[in-house]
Scaffold this motif. Structure first.
Motif, PDB file in Angstrom:
ATOM      1  N   TRP A   1     -23.968  61.007  28.049  1.00 50.81           N
ATOM      2  CA  TRP A   1     -22.776  60.099  28.375  1.00 50.81           C
ATOM      3  C   TRP A   1     -22.906  59.926  29.812  1.00 50.81           C
ATOM      4  O   TRP A   1     -22.623  59.007  30.550  1.00 50.81           O
ATOM      5  CB  TRP A   1     -21.417  60.274  27.714  1.00 50.81           C
ATOM      6  N   MET A   2     -22.407  61.132  30.560  1.00 48.29           N
ATOM      7  CA  MET A   2     -22.522  61.182  32.143  1.00 48.29           C
ATOM      8  C   MET A   2     -23.544  60.451  32.792  1.00 48.29           C
ATOM      9  O   MET A   2     -23.367  59.672  33.608  1.00 48.29           O
ATOM     10  CB  MET A   2     -22.162  62.437  32.533  1.00 48.29           C
ATOM     11  N   ILE A   3     -24.654  60.594  32.138  1.00 39.57           N
ATOM     12  CA  ILE A   3     -25.855  60.388  32.701  1.00 39.57           C
ATOM     13  C   ILE A   3     -25.953  58.529  32.503  1.00 39.57           C
ATOM     14  O   ILE A   3     -26.125  57.884  33.336  1.00 39.57           O
ATOM     15  CB  ILE A   3     -27.110  60.806  32.119  1.00 39.57           C
ATOM     16  N   THR A   4     -25.652  58.274  31.136  1.00 45.74           N
ATOM     17  CA  THR A   4     -25.720  56.874  30.983  1.00 45.74           C
ATOM     18  C   THR A   4     -24.620  55.883  31.798  1.00 45.74           C
ATOM     19  O   THR A   4     -24.897  54.927  32.129  1.00 45.74           O
ATOM     20  CB  THR A   4     -25.093  56.302  29.579  1.00 45.74           C
ATOM     21  N   THR A   5     -23.573  56.575  32.284  1.00 45.45           N
ATOM     22  CA  THR A   5     -22.578  55.988  33.278  1.00 45.45           C
ATOM     23  C   THR A   5     -23.247  55.866  34.430  1.00 45.45           C
ATOM     24  O   THR A   5     -22.546  54.779  35.415  1.00 45.45           O
ATOM     25  CB  THR A   5     -21.411  56.581  33.616  1.00 45.45           C
ATOM     26  N   THR A   6     -24.092  56.445  34.972  1.00 51.09           N
ATOM     27  CA  THR A   6     -25.075  56.208  36.237  1.00 51.09           C
ATOM     28  C   THR A   6     -25.911  55.164  36.091  1.00 51.09           C
ATOM     29  O   THR A   6     -26.478  54.567  36.857  1.00 51.09           O
ATOM     30  CB  THR A   6     -25.713  57.325  36.778  1.00 51.09           C
ATOM     31  N   ARG A   7     -26.168  54.664  34.952  1.00 50.33           N
ATOM     32  CA  ARG A   7     -27.493  53.733  34.448  1.00 50.33           C
ATOM     33  C   ARG A   7     -27.015  52.210  33.958  1.00 50.33           C
ATOM     34  O   ARG A   7     -27.620  51.352  34.217  1.00 50.33           O
ATOM     35  CB  ARG A   7     -28.411  54.287  33.425  1.00 50.33           C
ATOM     36  N   SER A   8     -25.794  52.318  33.567  1.00 51.10           N
ATOM     37  CA  SER A   8     -25.462  51.037  32.470  1.00 51.10           C
ATOM     38  C   SER A   8     -24.061  50.628  33.063  1.00 51.10           C
ATOM     39  O   SER A   8     -23.590  49.823  32.276  1.00 51.10           O
ATOM     40  CB  SER A   8     -25.409  51.329  30.972  1.00 51.10           C
ATOM     41  N   SER A   9     -23.605  50.937  34.436  1.00 54.36           N
ATOM     42  CA  SER A   9     -22.084  50.444  34.527  1.00 54.36           C
ATOM     43  C   SER A   9     -22.410  48.986  35.361  1.00 54.36           C
ATOM     44  O   SER A   9     -23.480  48.593  35.557  1.00 54.36           O
ATOM     45  CB  SER A   9     -21.743  51.300  35.840  1.00 54.36           C
ATOM     46  N   PRO A  10     -21.354  48.209  35.260  1.00 53.18           N
ATOM     47  CA  PRO A  10     -21.490  46.822  35.676  1.00 53.18           C
ATOM     48  C   PRO A  10     -22.190  46.608  37.181  1.00 53.18           C
ATOM     49  O   PRO A  10     -22.636  45.678  37.337  1.00 53.18           O
ATOM     50  CB  PRO A  10     -20.207  46.448  35.552  1.00 53.18           C
ATOM     51  N   ILE A  11     -21.727  47.635  37.823  1.00 53.67           N
ATOM     52  CA  ILE A  11     -22.138  47.416  39.397  1.00 53.67           C
ATOM     53  C   ILE A  11     -23.659  47.712  39.448  1.00 53.67           C
ATOM     54  O   ILE A  11     -24.568  47.116  40.096  1.00 53.67           O
ATOM     55  CB  ILE A  11     -21.447  48.619  40.325  1.00 53.67           C
ATOM     56  N   THR A  12     -23.986  48.867  38.607  1.00 53.19           N
ATOM     57  CA  THR A  12     -25.677  49.060  38.626  1.00 53.19           C
ATOM     58  C   THR A  12     -26.295  47.809  38.096  1.00 53.19           C
ATOM     59  O   THR A  12     -27.271  47.440  38.963  1.00 53.19           O
ATOM     60  CB  THR A  12     -26.058  50.466  37.616  1.00 53.19           C
TER      61      THR A  12
END
Length: 251
Positions: free
Chosen positions: A225-236
């Motif tokens: 989940w922590m990894i997905t927060t780096t890939r699928s955030s609105p800013i990204t």
């Protein structure tokens, strides 16, 4: 006195610029997230290598790694690593709440409060090893449920943000195929994390003892989940969209 006031203003503005830079730069956040994950993997590996007997994820709980009796050689490193991981989890939660605060201030505040409590109890798991049964179980339980709650809040806020970015629709997101797959992966990770926690809680409530493999499945879910927060955030995704638009214009 006037010089001191000016210096304070300069320091405040510099700090504000740094926070803004981190908030809008997913690369910095990604490096931070992976440093936490590497820390957890490192201390777990060290603790298992130095365990008093062959360690098994099917027989030994996560907390056994920090047991004073079961792991006298590796427990210090593991407990210290968990304390540090809990402290480092707080900036991660702060980042998530900051990128979600626009348009959903109340929900982002709930995310921040829940995540802050989980970060503190995360560290307390290392401060109170397994031998301190009551406080250890309380802090571990709060951490497990708290982090999962943070993940759920973030996931649904993220869906709302993506829907807003796409003009009110989440079904026909106008993003690249790779990012659609990443959002699907994030959803599957979110589901995996919830199921792992539910199985763990059912086992604990029904039998009053832990099911080690469900703990490890949950920990894996948290790291994914922590990894997905780096890939699928609105800013990204917004930054990726801008890059794709520029590339298309250049072509």
């Amino acid at each position: 006195m006037e010089s001191l006031t000016i210096n304070k203003t300069v320091v405040f503005l510099n700090c504000k610029n740094v926070i803004k830079k981190v908030k809008t730069n997913p690369t910095i956040h990604s490096a931070f997230v992976f440093s936490i994950i590497i820390l957890i993997i490192t201390v777990c590996t060290y603790a298992q290598i130095n365990f008093s007997r062959p360690y098994s994820i099917f027989k030994n709980t996560i907390s056994d790694q920090g047991s004073l009796l079961l792991n006298p050689r590796g427990q210090k490193v593991w407990n210290l690593g968990i304390i540090c991981a809990g402290i480092l989890f707080l900036p991660h939660v702060l980042y998530l709440s900051q990128i979600m605060c626009v348009g959903t201030p109340i929900a982002s505040q709930i995310l921040l409060i829940t995540g802050s409590i989980s970060s503190i109890t995360f560290s307390f798991v290392g401060i109170f090893p397994a031998e301190f049964k009551i406080p250890h179980c309380i802090f571990a339980g709060i951490t497990f449920v708290g982090i999962c709650l943070v993940a759920n809040i973030y996931f649904f806020l993220n869906l709302k943000k993506l829907r807003d970015i796409n003009g009110g629709s989440i079904l026909n997101i106008n993003f690249s195929q790779n990012y659609k797959l990443e959002m699907i992966f994030a959803g599957l990770v979110h589901l995996f994390l919830d199921i792992a926690l539910i199985i763990f809680l059912i086992q604990f409530i029904n039998q009053g003892k832990l099911m080690p493999i469900s703990e490890w499945a949950y920990l894996l879910g948290v790291m994914l989940w922590m990894i997905t927060t780096t890939r699928s955030s609105p800013i990204t995704i917004q930054n990726k969209n801008k890059s794709e638009i520029l590339n298309n214009l250049q072509l």
